[in-house]
Design an enzyme around this catalytic site. Structure first.
Site, short mmCIF file in Angstrom:
data_model
loop_
_atom_site.label_atom_id
_atom_site.label_comp_id
_atom_site.label_asym_id
_atom_site.label_seq_id
_atom_site.Cartn_x
_atom_site.Cartn_y
_atom_site.Cartn_z
CG ASN A 159 2.30 -1.34 5.34
OD1 ASN A 159 2.84 -2.29 5.91
ND2 ASN A 159 1.93 -1.41 4.07
CD GLU A 253 3.19 -7.94 -1.06
OE1 GLU A 253 2.73 -6.90 -0.56
OE2 GLU A 253 2.58 -9.03 -1.07
CB CYS A 287 2.60 -3.14 -1.00
SG CYS A 287 1.34 -4.37 -0.63
#
Length: 532
Positions: A159, A253, A287
């Site tokens: 991303n 993460e 995220c």
């Protein structure tokens, strides 16, 4: 040429020979147009292992130059990124289909983070000298030393192809580790540009990129001494299991399903603008994107109207170097399919689409979408969407909003929108999330002094947090050094001599116990009675 250069060249030659033959190639596509914009090697496990071996050869020298020496190289890389910002944005656009403005954010964010850790690593990594806890310990100087893991493996998603690597590569380098980066096979070109910049400034060969698919990433996990992974929860679990098997530390993460709570006393216009940005930035592929919105009933209609108007007004399309659009393409066809499925399943279960809800017909561009009449049984609420959708749910009050916000296996971040900042903080402390922004979104993402980590299925560990951001890449070593002149033997050493031992035990008790128990003479006399 320094004295070490011939040795380095010889070492590099050995590692290169071990890397094997020309690997198969992977094509990189622009998702907005489908055009092939580059090819990269699908590197084998053997190649990755050879690269790690080579990094190990140079890491001791990198550690030895200290934080100040490393700072100079990191700031040279910062200069290179600034000087090459336009080119980096070109590359980033080519592999993501992002709008021009979004493509420029990556290198700018990168320069900010590099400056923060390059200039502060010396302070963050300085030896600590904790105060002794007892009189016996006061005869020693206590030191905590931070020594880097030799090779850190960083695995990043698609991303933010430049910013995501920088987030973790730079703190690890600042700590004194060597780094092998495995970018997503979907967007590897920006990571290769970062490596090119490192080479062009003449920096020591302690940073390299391994391109390829899943097997390449698995090889990084199998060879590095510490793993930092950002990506899906499913993949994170597999990486954690592999790290546990090898007994190496890791930080993950993972996914998010971030809630936004809009209270009746909120500035509705600000909340609508902020949540539009929070849900749609980078086509929702972040995220910490807002993926669930809970609105108190008295302002629900007003908020939904303002949100829908904002989302409808977003400009979507394919940019060249001239900024024209707010939203571009999604990164992969698979992600588009997830977004469409969530919307279709929600509508089939009774939800309504107020705007968007489908592909634009150009590449992977998907219309920014607002969903209402949504409940907690729908996949658009229970699963991570990672796309440009905003499901909105009406709640009766603050208590229901908190309960529903916490009704998720994810816990990355959240936001609270209220006219009462103290109320907002009180609610924030009740939310099960690693970060909470009051009347804002993503503010924590630009605050490197704060930790960024998820709870539950959103991850293990955190990045940043000031000193913790570099110390996480270090092994902690404890050193004790005598302060007083060296004695023949300590009070507690063999052979036991009760008078001396009682002095030591009495000092320990006096420092630790409370009240009269600190000077429990009968207990000490019983011990003395055993003295031969």
């Amino acid at each position: 040429m320094t004295n070490t250069e011939p040795a380095r060249a010889k070492k590099r030659g050995r590692a290169t020979q071990q890397a094997g033959e020309q690997p198969p190639q992977l094509s990189v596509h622009n998702p907005a147009t489908g055009a092939v914009v580059g090819t990269v090697a699908d590197e084998s496990a053997e190649t990755v292992a050879a690269k790690v071996r080579e990094l190990r050869l140079y890491q001791p020298e990198w550690e030895a130059i200290g934080p100040d020496g490393r700072k100079e190289w990191l700031l040279k890389l910062q200069d290179w990124i600034i000087d090459n910002t336009e080119h980096l944005a070109d590359v980033l656009q080519s592999e993501t289909g992002k709008p021009r403005v979004d493509a420029l954010i990556d290198p700018t964010f990168s320069t900010d983070l590099i400056g923060y850790y390059a200039r502060r690593a010396g302070k963050f990594l300085a030896d600590d000298h904790p105060a002794p806890h007892s009189p016996l310990a006061r005869v020693k100087k206590l030191t905590t030393v931070y020594r880097p893991y030799p090779v850190v493996g960083v695995i990043t998603p698609w991303n933010f192809p430049l910013a995501m690597p920088v987030l973790d590569v730079i703190p690890a380098l600042a700590a004194g580790a060597a780094v092998i980066l495995k970018p997503s096979e979907v967007t590897p070109l920006s990571a290769l540009e970062l490596a090119r910049g490192w080479a062009e400034i003449g920096a020591p060969p302690v940073f390299t990129v391994a391109t390829g698919a899943g097997a390449t990433g698995a090889a990084v996990v199998d060879n590095a001494d510490y793993i930092q992974f950002t990506g899906s929860t499913a993949t994170g679990r597999r990486i954690a299991a592999a790290c546990v098997e090898r007994m190496v530390p890791y930080s993950l993460e993972l996914g998010g399903k971030d809630p936004a709570i809009v209270l009746a006393d909120a500035d509705i216009e600000r909340a609508a603008h902020g949540i539009t940005f929070g849900g749609m930035f980078n086509s929702g592929q972040l995220c910490i994107s807002v993926e669930r919105v809970y609105v108190e009933a008295p302002v629900y209609d007003e908020f939904v109207a303002a949100l829908t108007e904002n989302v409808k007004a977003l400009r979507q399309g394919i940019d060249d170097r001239t900024p024209k659009h707010d939203i571009g393409a999604m990164a992969t066809e698979a992600q588009v399919n997830i977004v469409q499925r969530h919307i279709d399943e929600a509508v089939a279960a009774g939800a309504r689409v107020l705007t968007g809800g489908k592909r634009t017909g150009v590449g992977t561009l998907f219309e920014p979408t607002v969903l209402v009449d949504v409940d907690h049984s729908m996949s658009c609420v229970t699963e991570e969407t990672f796309g440009p959708t905003l499901p909105v749910i009406k709640v009766a009050d603050e208590a229901e909003a908190i309960r529903l916000a916490n009704d998720s296996s994810y816990g990355l971040s959240a936001s609270v929108w209220t006219g009462d900042k103290e109320r907002g903080e009180r609610i924030a402390r009740r939310l099960d999330a690693g970060a909470v922004n009051i009347n804002d979104v993503f503010a924590n993402l630009f605050s490197f002094a704060l930790p960024m980590g998820g709870w539950g299925n959103s991850g293990v560990g955190a990045r940043w947090g000031g000193a913790d951001g570099v110390r996480k890449y270090c092994r902690v070593q404890a050193i004790t050094k005598p302060i007083l002149p060296t004695q023949t033997k300590e009070l507690t050493w063999y052979p036991y001599q009760m008078p001396k031992l009682l002095v030591a035990l009495g000092a320990m008790r006096a420092a630790a116990a409370r009240g009269m128990r600190r000077i429990d003479i009968p207990a000490l006399m019983r011990l003395r009675g055993g003295d031969k």
